[in-house]
Design a protein around this motif. Structure first.
Motif, PDB file in Angstrom:
ATOM      1  N   THR A 127      -5.744   2.278   0.444  1.00 29.14           N
ATOM      2  CA  THR A 127      -6.228   2.198   2.055  1.00 29.14           C
ATOM      3  C   THR A 127      -7.238   3.132   2.074  1.00 29.14           C
ATOM      4  O   THR A 127      -7.721   3.910   1.367  1.00 29.14           O
ATOM      5  CB  THR A 127      -5.096   2.857   2.900  1.00 29.14           C
ATOM      6  OG1 THR A 127      -4.647   4.095   2.353  1.00 29.14           O
ATOM      7  CG2 THR A 127      -3.810   1.863   2.794  1.00 29.14           C
ATOM      8  N   VAL A 140       0.968  -1.159  -0.073  1.00 25.87           N
ATOM      9  CA  VAL A 140      -0.030  -0.061   0.048  1.00 25.87           C
ATOM     10  C   VAL A 140       1.005   1.197  -0.071  1.00 25.87           C
ATOM     11  O   VAL A 140       2.079   1.104   0.367  1.00 25.87           O
ATOM     12  CB  VAL A 140      -0.892   0.005   1.148  1.00 25.87           C
ATOM     13  CG1 VAL A 140      -1.853  -1.262   1.274  1.00 25.87           C
ATOM     14  CG2 VAL A 140      -0.164  -0.040   2.604  1.00 25.87           C
ATOM     15  N   GLN A 174      -5.890  -1.217   5.736  1.00 24.99           N
ATOM     16  CA  GLN A 174      -5.288  -1.753   4.596  1.00 24.99           C
ATOM     17  C   GLN A 174      -6.171  -3.120   4.142  1.00 24.99           C
ATOM     18  O   GLN A 174      -6.801  -3.609   5.013  1.00 24.99           O
ATOM     19  CB  GLN A 174      -3.968  -2.364   4.854  1.00 24.99           C
ATOM     20  CG  GLN A 174      -2.900  -1.153   5.554  1.00 24.99           C
ATOM     21  CD  GLN A 174      -1.466  -2.006   5.787  1.00 24.99           C
ATOM     22  OE1 GLN A 174      -1.007  -2.442   4.351  1.00 24.99           O
ATOM     23  NE2 GLN A 174      -0.993  -1.886   6.813  1.00 24.99           N
TER      24      GLN A 174
END
Lengths: 334, 334
Positions: A321, A157, A289
């Motif tokens: 996210t 991420v 996440q």
DNA sequence: ATGAAAGCGCTAACAC
DNA sequence: GTGTTAGCGCTTTCAT
């Protein structure tokens, strides 16, 4: 009946050769429907299961992959594992869990398992390559963490952006004195989350006194400890951006122990959105996440590699996210 | 050098036969120290690793064991896994994690992995045997949960006694109206914890209205839901004994949502002592199980079985629990 | 469409 | 003490 029926047993009963049985079992087109059916029935009747070692030895594929983490004890990995497992199962692979405890010997060992045929590929979530080197061109996908210059594909991420967003939220509701409890340094993930914090502060023209950045180790107790440090400062913060939920739990707990109300006196933001964070008191504002998705995508990527496809390792795959704003953040007291 | 060196490569270079190499590598006494050393050096130099499939095929042992749980996503299992893993590693075994999600097909599948040579033994923590039957005499240890009449060795805690002790604590601080949120029924573990609750109530001469026993499923949301049910009763309880921590979190959360203070208005006791329970607000009073020890003992037992020892399956191994009294319990309001 | 046979890499008899 | 050899159970040429 024999202890464990093998292909030969089926072949004898069916009055065919082992080759034919093997073909029927693997759905080869080179068997008449009738023979195949007879063999399949027999296999079921005998409760036949192919011996995996023999098959692997012959095919040179173990049909299993390794998922290596630094601490199986961390609930954070569970959803990732689920994502990996579901995808792996579907493709006929089993998943072996590896636990390094940050021990270089064990890190190396799991890599060696790729060589000894234990596993065909690996999803690495430790953020480290073993010291020995020579691990290029191996079927390895790095997930969650980053390993620079390894020439390996990454699934992750945007830690910097997500952290920035979290801190911007605190700023937007009026906080100015915002401190950061980071993960262990100089790990890339910790650095990135801290960088996001710094960017947000800088963009808002806010100062970050050195004492406002405290280093933790992602564990609950470390959150408590860092929190204590921050609140002995002459000018303590009104809000905390904590690098993971577990330390955020510890920080919130310690704040209450010290008599500070969360979020009345101090706001707390975490990172990870552990499944307990919504039942925490107060419900934790945190960055979520897509854990299962990370596992899923990493496994898909690994499957591609195992099928011989060429993978572009230069551009990491970035998954989105979400900042969940809950009860642990509120405007500062006037 | 070959892609992956095999025994033959070492043998050729060392000028000996493959048999000698195999012996040297397995520390057989039938090799001169000098030859052995030469072979060992060569093996290291070539970075040799024995092919596990070939070895397993020949020895008929996979040197790995299966740890089967109903939900890898449950952090409760992690410490057990750690205990199992540490013990397994020491004995040269690897651990494969199995996840059934309570799906009978998958439960059967993991048993089949014992037959197809994937694993040598299994630690079963699902509380169920697969439907098909025929699973006696298999190297299986049941941990945590119980399976009656299976003739399998068990490692567990005294759920009845531990639950009784927890409820006795509530009674001792003055509670009379104590309700119970149970696990799924009729699973043995749930039944036992409920039985402990009933015993404590009975021993104290307290009534248990039927509506005071609500059935949950061990998940957080279920704790919330059961709690709501209990607090629509004309005479709601002043204390809850909840069959696991996760539901206790949910219950405490729901109580706060409904405006009840914990423990001011309602006391809550959990079961399991998840690592977050001490940082929970209020810190949860709960029964702690020796999770790592359960894993350790179960694996030791399995190793014994795998080494061919006879095991007494009639008497389960019982490990001790500890009631941790924390902030979620207090005397009822007068 | 089926069978015979080779061989994956290793270990363990059995010879010497 | 070391070498020769026969498999472990399976897949996969190569024949037919």
């Amino acid at each position: 009946m024999r202890e464990r029926p093998k292909i030969k047993d089926i072949a004898e009963r069916a009055g065919v050769s082992v080759a034919t049985v093997s073909r029927a079992l693997s759905d080869s087109a080179l068997v008449t429907a009738e023979t195949r059916q007879r063999i399949l029935d027999l296999a079921r009747e005998l409760n036949y299961r192919p011996n995996v070692s023999a098959r692997s030895l012959r095919t040179r594929r173990s049909m299993s992959v390794l998922l290596v983490v630094r601490d199986v004890g961390n609930p954070f990995y569970l959803d990732i594992l689920k994502g990996v497992e579901a995808t792996a199962r579907e493709a006929g692979y089993s998943v072996l869990m590896g636990n390094t405890e940050s021990d270089p010997a064990r890190e190396t060992e799991y890599f060696n398992m790729l060589r000894d045929g234990h596993a065909d590929g690996m999803i690495l979530m430790t953020g480290k390559l073993p010291p020995a080197g020579g691990w290029s061109h191996l079927p390895v996908v790095v997930a969650l963490e980053m390993i620079e210059g390894a020439g390996l594909p990454h699934v992750q991420v945007d830690n910097i952006g997500a952290a920035r967003e979290a801190v911007e939220h605190l700023i937007s509701i009026g906080h100015r004195r915002i401190a950061h409890i980071s993960g262990p340094l100089p790990e890339l993930m910790s650095l990135h989350r801290r960088e996001g914090y710094r960017e947000a502060m800088r963009n808002a023209g806010l100062d970050v006194p050195e004492s406002y950045e405290v280093r933790g180790n992602y564990l609950l107790e470390s959150g408590q400890e860092c929190c204590r440090k921050l609140f002995t400062l002459p000018e303590p913060p009104t809000a905390l951006f904590v690098a993971n939920d577990e330390m955020a739990y510890g920080a919130a707990y310690e704040l209450r122990r010290m008599g500070h109300d969360v979020p009345g006196d101090v706001s707390v933001v975490g990172f990870d959105d552990l499944y307990l964070s919504k039942a925490f008191y107060p419900p934790l504002t945190t960055v979520s996440q897509p854990r299962a998705e990370i596992g899923h995508v990493a496994m898909e990527l690994l499957l591609k590699i195992l099928s011989g496809a060429e993978i572009d390792c230069d551009e990491p795959i970035i998954l989105p996210t979400v900042l969940h704003i809950r009860g642990s953040t509120a405007p500062p007291r006037q």
